[in-house]
Motif scaffolding. Sequence first.
Motif, short mmCIF file in Angstrom:
data_model
loop_
_atom_site.label_atom_id
_atom_site.label_comp_id
_atom_site.label_asym_id
_atom_site.label_seq_id
_atom_site.Cartn_x
_atom_site.Cartn_y
_atom_site.Cartn_z
N VAL A 37 5.77 -4.84 -5.64
CA VAL A 37 5.16 -6.15 -5.37
C VAL A 37 3.65 -6.02 -5.28
CG1 VAL A 37 5.42 -5.98 -2.85
CG2 VAL A 37 5.28 -8.21 -3.93
N CYS A 38 3.17 -4.93 -4.71
CA CYS A 38 1.73 -4.70 -4.63
C CYS A 38 1.13 -4.54 -6.03
CB CYS A 38 1.44 -3.46 -3.79
SG CYS A 38 -0.32 -3.14 -3.53
N TYR A 39 1.83 -3.85 -6.91
CA TYR A 39 1.35 -3.64 -8.28
C TYR A 39 1.21 -4.97 -9.02
CZ TYR A 39 1.26 -2.28 -13.19
OH TYR A 39 0.92 -2.14 -14.52
N TRP A 40 2.25 -5.82 -8.95
CA TRP A 40 2.22 -7.06 -9.72
C TRP A 40 1.21 -8.05 -9.17
CZ3 TRP A 40 3.75 -6.56 -14.32
CH2 TRP A 40 4.83 -5.73 -14.65
N VAL A 41 1.04 -8.09 -7.85
CA VAL A 41 0.00 -8.94 -7.28
C VAL A 41 -1.38 -8.44 -7.71
CG1 VAL A 41 -1.13 -9.63 -5.13
CG2 VAL A 41 1.35 -9.71 -5.30
N SER A 42 -1.58 -7.13 -7.67
CA SER A 42 -2.87 -6.55 -8.06
C SER A 42 -3.16 -6.81 -9.53
CB SER A 42 -2.86 -5.04 -7.78
OG SER A 42 -2.64 -4.77 -6.43
N ARG A 43 -2.14 -6.73 -10.35
CA ARG A 43 -2.31 -6.98 -11.78
C ARG A 43 -2.72 -8.43 -12.04
NH1 ARG A 43 0.53 -8.42 -16.43
NH2 ARG A 43 0.06 -7.11 -18.25
N GLN A 52 -5.16 -0.21 -4.75
CA GLN A 52 -5.50 0.61 -3.59
C GLN A 52 -6.04 -0.24 -2.45
OE1 GLN A 52 -4.67 3.57 -3.10
NE2 GLN A 52 -4.01 4.10 -5.17
N MET A 53 -6.79 -1.29 -2.77
CA MET A 53 -7.28 -2.20 -1.74
C MET A 53 -6.11 -2.90 -1.04
SD MET A 53 -10.44 -3.87 -3.87
CE MET A 53 -10.68 -5.22 -2.73
N ALA A 54 -5.16 -3.39 -1.84
CA ALA A 54 -4.05 -4.15 -1.28
C ALA A 54 -3.13 -3.26 -0.45
CB ALA A 54 -3.27 -4.84 -2.40
N ILE A 55 -2.78 -2.09 -0.97
CA ILE A 55 -1.81 -1.24 -0.28
C ILE A 55 -2.38 -0.72 1.03
CG2 ILE A 55 -2.35 1.07 -1.15
CD1 ILE A 55 1.13 -0.56 -1.16
N SER A 56 -3.71 -0.75 1.16
CA SER A 56 -4.32 -0.27 2.39
C SER A 56 -4.09 -1.21 3.57
CB SER A 56 -5.83 -0.07 2.20
OG SER A 56 -6.49 -1.34 2.07
N CYS A 57 -3.64 -2.44 3.29
CA CYS A 57 -3.48 -3.41 4.38
C CYS A 57 -2.03 -3.49 4.87
CB CYS A 57 -3.99 -4.79 3.97
SG CYS A 57 -2.93 -5.68 2.82
N ILE A 58 -1.21 -2.49 4.54
CA ILE A 58 0.20 -2.52 4.96
C ILE A 58 0.33 -2.59 6.47
CG2 ILE A 58 2.26 -1.06 5.14
CD1 ILE A 58 2.06 -0.42 2.27
N TYR A 59 -0.52 -1.86 7.18
CA TYR A 59 -0.44 -1.89 8.65
C TYR A 59 -0.61 -3.32 9.16
CZ TYR A 59 -1.63 -1.26 13.55
OH TYR A 59 -1.65 -1.36 14.92
N THR A 107 13.38 -12.72 7.01
CA THR A 107 13.93 -11.37 6.86
C THR A 107 13.48 -10.74 5.54
OG1 THR A 107 15.96 -12.28 5.88
CG2 THR A 107 15.95 -11.89 8.26
N ASN A 108 12.70 -11.45 4.74
CA ASN A 108 12.29 -10.94 3.43
C ASN A 108 10.86 -10.43 3.51
OD1 ASN A 108 11.68 -10.49 0.71
ND2 ASN A 108 13.10 -12.10 0.06
N LEU A 109 10.72 -9.15 3.80
CA LEU A 109 9.39 -8.54 3.92
C LEU A 109 8.66 -8.56 2.59
CD1 LEU A 109 7.25 -6.98 5.51
CD2 LEU A 109 8.50 -4.87 4.99
N LYS A 110 9.39 -8.41 1.49
CA LYS A 110 8.74 -8.36 0.18
C LYS A 110 8.04 -9.68 -0.14
CE LYS A 110 10.65 -5.79 -2.85
NZ LYS A 110 11.56 -5.22 -3.86
N SER A 111 8.68 -10.81 0.15
CA SER A 111 8.07 -12.11 -0.11
C SER A 111 6.84 -12.31 0.77
CB SER A 111 9.08 -13.23 0.14
OG SER A 111 10.14 -13.15 -0.77
N TYR A 112 6.96 -11.91 2.04
CA TYR A 112 5.83 -12.04 2.95
C TYR A 112 4.67 -11.16 2.48
CZ TYR A 112 2.96 -11.74 7.13
OH TYR A 112 1.89 -11.77 8.00
N ALA A 113 4.99 -9.93 2.04
CA ALA A 113 3.95 -9.00 1.59
C ALA A 113 3.26 -9.52 0.33
CB ALA A 113 4.55 -7.63 1.34
N GLU A 114 4.01 -10.15 -0.56
CA GLU A 114 3.41 -10.71 -1.77
C GLU A 114 2.32 -11.72 -1.42
OE1 GLU A 114 4.74 -12.98 -5.92
OE2 GLU A 114 6.20 -12.59 -4.33
N TYR A 115 2.66 -12.61 -0.51
CA TYR A 115 1.67 -13.60 -0.05
C TYR A 115 0.49 -12.91 0.62
CZ TYR A 115 -0.38 -16.94 3.23
OH TYR A 115 -1.25 -17.68 3.98
#
Length: 391
Positions: free
Chosen positions: A78-84, A101-108, A120-128
């Motif tokens: 999901v991080c890859y496709w948002v970054s693309r 790399q900028m996006a994945i750094s904000c996982i915390y 319960t869908n972390l992937k959808s929340y992370a995409e946003y």
Amino acid sequence: MQPRQEITEIFSTFVQFEGDRFNLWATDSKLQRSIKRCLEQYPQQKSDNFWVLYWYKIWEIESSPLAMGHISAYLQEVCYWVSRKIAVNFISRFSLADCFQMAISCIYKILKNFNPEYSTNLKSYAEYAFERFLKDSLRLGKEADICTDWALLHKISRKRLGNSLTNAGFNSQIINNYVLAWECFQELYTSDSQTIRQLGKPDATTWQAITQLYNRQSLSQLTPETLEKWLSTCAKAVRDFLYPKFVSVDAPFNGQESGNLLDTLPADLPASLLTEIIAQEESTSRERQQAQLNQVLMDALAGLDIQAQKLLQVYYQQKLTQQQIAAELEIKQYTVSRRLSSVKRSLLTTLTQWSIDSLHISPTPVVVDAISKSLEEWLNNYYSHTHPPLK
């Protein structure tokens, strides 16, 4: 990009770029061993959504770097496709790899703000969250890049300046001094120009006035040269904060051909904690569902007419046959059979609807048959306790 299918891959592999293109899925051996042990211990759990919530709970309890590693692996796609999307649609000097790399750094920050009670869908929340973070970073980065130091200090807020100085590692006393110097600068150095982004450095007279104001408020004897140096340091801290350099977690350590940050993750997590978390979750879920089911069926029983309630009582509590019930109630045996089937069908309909609404279970023939058996078991258990005969 070939999507990952297996749970082991999803929670142990990372995007590897070649230039600015996806190259392959790189496997982290420690994470791979970790998720394989989990799957061996709980082979019935095949859902990636289960495992990401599982690792989220471990991270929430222990701030475990192992859990963070698994979640980081899970969110790679999901991080890859948002970054693309951002790299293609927004004009900036950031490449796809930079955005990733900028996006994945904000996982915390994503994990800190995520609440599984609401979604319960972390992937959808992370995409946003990834998209919002990247857009904010590009906007702020562009602003920091095109402004002079003095214009940037005019545009920055007190809170962001404080965060920038904290990020740069200054202690609270120095931060207070720098912020006061910035406030004096903001008060005395203004511009009527429409292009404030190109605001130049104050002249000597203005520097003297800013310094005097600072000295009066702080009871100090600062020189204009020192004040200028302080404010230049503030501007640099702001640029570094708004426009940070990002380091990939799978990049080799400086001066080494092998080894990366992921190698520092602990290989194991205590099995007792894993067992406890899953057991606690399953126990709590079962207890909650059982309480809801009991209430639904007891409400349904209470809604039956007196004759139907008495029919169920003598059948399940007194264990009378249909012939015996017919004799006791002075009705025909086929009437008992039809009436009993009708009452149980009504209860089955209520229970099936609850399963659809609360458990999101599709009412297939197999499911309805299982619910019917559960209803029969519940009625036997319910009436096995002493209930006073209905008058």
